[in-house]
Design a protein around this motif. Structure first.
Motif, PDB file in Angstrom:
ATOM      1  N   TYR A 164      31.280 -35.076 -18.540  1.00 55.99           N
ATOM      2  CA  TYR A 164      29.903 -35.115 -18.045  1.00 55.99           C
ATOM      3  C   TYR A 164      29.467 -33.688 -17.780  1.00 55.99           C
ATOM      4  O   TYR A 164      29.821 -33.091 -16.768  1.00 55.99           O
ATOM      5  CB  TYR A 164      29.827 -35.955 -16.763  1.00 55.99           C
ATOM      6  N   GLU A 165      28.746 -33.117 -18.733  1.00 59.40           N
ATOM      7  CA  GLU A 165      28.256 -31.737 -18.602  1.00 59.40           C
ATOM      8  C   GLU A 165      29.351 -30.803 -18.068  1.00 59.40           C
ATOM      9  O   GLU A 165      29.172 -30.124 -17.048  1.00 59.40           O
ATOM     10  CB  GLU A 165      27.042 -31.702 -17.660  1.00 59.40           C
ATOM     11  N   PRO A 166      30.512 -30.750 -18.738  1.00 64.31           N
ATOM     12  CA  PRO A 166      31.637 -29.972 -18.197  1.00 64.31           C
ATOM     13  C   PRO A 166      31.321 -28.499 -17.985  1.00 64.31           C
ATOM     14  O   PRO A 166      31.916 -27.853 -17.111  1.00 64.31           O
ATOM     15  CB  PRO A 166      32.731 -30.167 -19.254  1.00 64.31           C
ATOM     16  N   HIS A 167      30.366 -27.958 -18.757  1.00 61.12           N
ATOM     17  CA  HIS A 167      30.014 -26.546 -18.621  1.00 61.12           C
ATOM     18  C   HIS A 167      29.305 -26.252 -17.300  1.00 61.12           C
ATOM     19  O   HIS A 167      29.195 -25.086 -16.894  1.00 61.12           O
ATOM     20  CB  HIS A 167      29.121 -26.115 -19.782  1.00 61.12           C
ATOM     21  N   LEU A 168      28.827 -27.301 -16.611  1.00 60.03           N
ATOM     22  CA  LEU A 168      28.143 -27.104 -15.334  1.00 60.03           C
ATOM     23  C   LEU A 168      29.060 -27.267 -14.130  1.00 60.03           C
ATOM     24  O   LEU A 168      28.640 -27.020 -13.001  1.00 60.03           O
ATOM     25  CB  LEU A 168      26.979 -28.104 -15.202  1.00 60.03           C
ATOM     26  N   VAL A 169      30.303 -27.685 -14.359  1.00 58.14           N
ATOM     27  CA  VAL A 169      31.199 -28.030 -13.256  1.00 58.14           C
ATOM     28  C   VAL A 169      31.934 -26.793 -12.756  1.00 58.14           C
ATOM     29  O   VAL A 169      32.777 -26.235 -13.468  1.00 58.14           O
ATOM     30  CB  VAL A 169      32.217 -29.104 -13.688  1.00 58.14           C
ATOM     31  N   PRO A 170      31.642 -26.341 -11.516  1.00 53.59           N
ATOM     32  CA  PRO A 170      32.389 -25.209 -10.961  1.00 53.59           C
ATOM     33  C   PRO A 170      33.759 -25.680 -10.472  1.00 53.59           C
ATOM     34  O   PRO A 170      33.950 -26.851 -10.170  1.00 53.59           O
ATOM     35  CB  PRO A 170      31.513 -24.756  -9.792  1.00 53.59           C
ATOM     36  N   LYS A 171      34.703 -24.765 -10.400  1.00 57.97           N
ATOM     37  CA  LYS A 171      36.035 -25.123  -9.895  1.00 57.97           C
ATOM     38  C   LYS A 171      36.484 -24.071  -8.893  1.00 57.97           C
ATOM     39  O   LYS A 171      36.365 -22.877  -9.159  1.00 57.97           O
ATOM     40  CB  LYS A 171      37.042 -25.224 -11.046  1.00 57.97           C
ATOM     41  N   PRO A 172      36.967 -24.481  -7.723  1.00 58.05           N
ATOM     42  CA  PRO A 172      37.098 -25.885  -7.316  1.00 58.05           C
ATOM     43  C   PRO A 172      35.739 -26.477  -6.936  1.00 58.05           C
ATOM     44  O   PRO A 172      34.824 -25.753  -6.560  1.00 58.05           O
ATOM     45  CB  PRO A 172      38.021 -25.831  -6.112  1.00 58.05           C
ATOM     46  N   LEU A 173      35.643 -27.802  -7.042  1.00 60.31           N
ATOM     47  CA  LEU A 173      34.422 -28.528  -6.733  1.00 60.31           C
ATOM     48  C   LEU A 173      34.714 -29.622  -5.724  1.00 60.31           C
ATOM     49  O   LEU A 173      35.690 -30.358  -5.876  1.00 60.31           O
ATOM     50  CB  LEU A 173      33.853 -29.163  -8.003  1.00 60.31           C
ATOM     51  N   ILE A 174      33.868 -29.730  -4.699  1.00 55.97           N
ATOM     52  CA  ILE A 174      33.891 -30.915  -3.843  1.00 55.97           C
ATOM     53  C   ILE A 174      33.038 -31.963  -4.544  1.00 55.97           C
ATOM     54  O   ILE A 174      31.826 -31.793  -4.660  1.00 55.97           O
ATOM     55  CB  ILE A 174      33.332 -30.620  -2.441  1.00 55.97           C
ATOM     56  N   PRO A 175      33.648 -33.040  -5.062  1.00 55.73           N
ATOM     57  CA  PRO A 175      32.890 -33.987  -5.888  1.00 55.73           C
ATOM     58  C   PRO A 175      32.175 -35.063  -5.072  1.00 55.73           C
ATOM     59  O   PRO A 175      32.239 -35.074  -3.841  1.00 55.73           O
ATOM     60  CB  PRO A 175      33.977 -34.604  -6.762  1.00 55.73           C
ATOM     61  N   VAL A 176      31.509 -35.935  -5.779  1.00 56.66           N
ATOM     62  CA  VAL A 176      30.812 -37.151  -5.327  1.00 56.66           C
ATOM     63  C   VAL A 176      29.409 -36.831  -4.795  1.00 56.66           C
ATOM     64  O   VAL A 176      29.235 -36.093  -3.824  1.00 56.66           O
ATOM     65  CB  VAL A 176      31.597 -37.956  -4.282  1.00 56.66           C
ATOM     66  N   SER A 177      28.428 -37.436  -5.425  1.00 59.53           N
ATOM     67  CA  SER A 177      27.029 -37.156  -5.108  1.00 59.53           C
ATOM     68  C   SER A 177      26.476 -38.012  -3.969  1.00 59.53           C
ATOM     69  O   SER A 177      25.611 -37.570  -3.223  1.00 59.53           O
ATOM     70  CB  SER A 177      26.169 -37.385  -6.351  1.00 59.53           C
ATOM     71  N   ASP A 178      26.965 -39.253  -3.836  1.00 61.09           N
ATOM     72  CA  ASP A 178      26.299 -40.229  -2.966  1.00 61.09           C
ATOM     73  C   ASP A 178      26.961 -40.321  -1.602  1.00 61.09           C
ATOM     74  O   ASP A 178      28.113 -40.774  -1.493  1.00 61.09           O
ATOM     75  CB  ASP A 178      26.308 -41.611  -3.627  1.00 61.09           C
ATOM     76  N   ALA A 179      26.219 -39.918  -0.570  1.00 65.40           N
ATOM     77  CA  ALA A 179      26.791 -39.865   0.770  1.00 65.40           C
ATOM     78  C   ALA A 179      25.782 -40.345   1.807  1.00 65.40           C
ATOM     79  O   ALA A 179      24.569 -40.298   1.596  1.00 65.40           O
ATOM     80  CB  ALA A 179      27.222 -38.431   1.097  1.00 65.40           C
ATOM     81  N   ALA A 180      26.333 -40.797   2.914  1.00 69.79           N
ATOM     82  CA  ALA A 180      25.526 -41.126   4.088  1.00 69.79           C
ATOM     83  C   ALA A 180      26.251 -40.589   5.310  1.00 69.79           C
ATOM     84  O   ALA A 180      27.485 -40.628   5.376  1.00 69.79           O
ATOM     85  CB  ALA A 180      25.326 -42.632   4.212  1.00 69.79           C
TER      86      ALA A 180
END
Length: 336
Positions: free
Chosen positions: A50-66
């Motif tokens: 999924y758009e690997p060229h945009l993924v920084p490393k290290p990355l804190i993942p997961v978009s959906d939060a409350a």
């Protein structure tokens, strides 16, 4: 703070570690994350397709939060300490049509996501959580519920008595059944599981089609709609199945292309698309203004998200593995 860090592509490279607790700048909220939910996007990011060229490393993942606002930056006026808020995937898409660079400002890649004890959300991007939902329930809303809502309401303009076809029984699809039913639509669902089809009927679907035992499921859709086809079809599968989706949609009907679970490319037969005058639109969630309207609707109709399983923070990898196997509804990770 404790945070899950994606150090390289592959689930084995998602590790629980430490990261600096962020400090809110002007206009920003520091949110103590209560829960996050997983989407196919999160799996695709970890696996590197999924758009690997945009993924920084290290990355804190997961978009959906409350979670709960615990500190605010200078000038914040929309929220206060103690308020409960949702993240919104496209952090700069507030209203109207999307800008060309919206993907550059998404939580969970390339911006840090919610799989950590704290995260930063700009006050203009944050959305107030419905009072009747827990953090675990609210964490399911930002992509799955909002994608279904935008497809049905903003794009589909569904009216009572119209027909909607929903593919599968994942997060987006289950919300689509609940929302479309509340909007007064007649919902048909497809799945490879008779058990899931039985369950989705309890949520409001009037008919279910097992696409394994009925490979030409579009023909069954036509039978169920008196030969006409559905007014709106939510396609989460992608791939060459788009041709069946066109056949299952009425003349001048609409298809919301949401997912790509069976493939990111398709061999499209143009003549049926042209002769049926089908509108095919890609759907990538929605602006924050739509999120605000959806939450009002959810509260008014007392709609509660369907959660398959809630995992502990330490068991995030197991949650991803469950998502990979498939789920009925949403997979949630409780953070704090």
């Amino acid at each position: 703070m404790r945070a899950w860090l994606l150090e390289d592509f592959g689930l084995d490279n998602l590790v629980l570690g430490q990261a600096p607790t962020p400090t809110p700048k002007a206009g920003e909220l520091l949110v103590r994350v209560g829960a996050v939910s997983l989407n196919f996007r999160d799996k695709a990011i970890v696996e590197g397709f999924y758009e690997p060229h945009l993924v920084p490393k290290p990355l804190i993942p997961v978009s959906d939060a409350a979670g709960t606002v615990v500190a605010v930056g200078e000038g914040v006026s929309r929220f206060a300490v103690g308020d409960r808020v949702n993240s919104h995937l496209y952090s700069r898409w507030i209203d109207g049509e999307p800008a060309a660079d919206e993907p550059a400002y998404c939580f969970g890649s390339p911006l840090p996501g919610g799989l950590a004890e704290y995260m930063i959300i700009h006050e203009e991007s944050a959305v107030r959580v419905p009072d009747n939902l827990t953090d675990e329930e609210a964490a399911t809303l930002p992509i799955a519920a909002l994608t279904a809502w935008y497809s049905l309401v903003d794009y589909g303009q569904i009216e009572p008595g119209q027909s909607v076809l929903v593919q599968g029984t994942g997060g987006v699809s289950i919300f689509a059944v609940q929302l479309a039913t509340a909007l007064g639509a007649r919902v048909i669902a497809t799945s490879s599981s008779d058990e899931n089809l039985h369950a989705v009927k309890k949520l409001g679907a009037v008919a279910g089609i097992n696409y394994r035992t009925t490979p030409k499921w579009e023909e069954e859709v036509l039978k169920l709609t008196d030969g006409k086809g559905v007014d709106l079809l939510l396609d989460v599968a992608g791939g060459d199945g788009i041709n069946q989706s066109i056949a299952a949609t009425k003349a001048a009907g609409r298809i919301a292309q949401i997912g790509f679970m069976t493939g990111q490319t398709a061999q499209l037969s143009l003549m049926p698309l042209i002769f049926r005058q089908t509108t095919l639109r890609g759907i990538a969630v929605a602006p924050r203004s739509s999120f605000d309207r959806m939450n009002e609707f959810l509260g008014h109709h007392r709609i509660r998200p369907v959660i398959d399983t809630v995992y502990a923070f330490e068991d995030a990898r197991e949650a991803y593995e469950h998502l990979n196997r498939g789920a009925f509804g949403k997979i949630v990770i409780k953070v704090t």
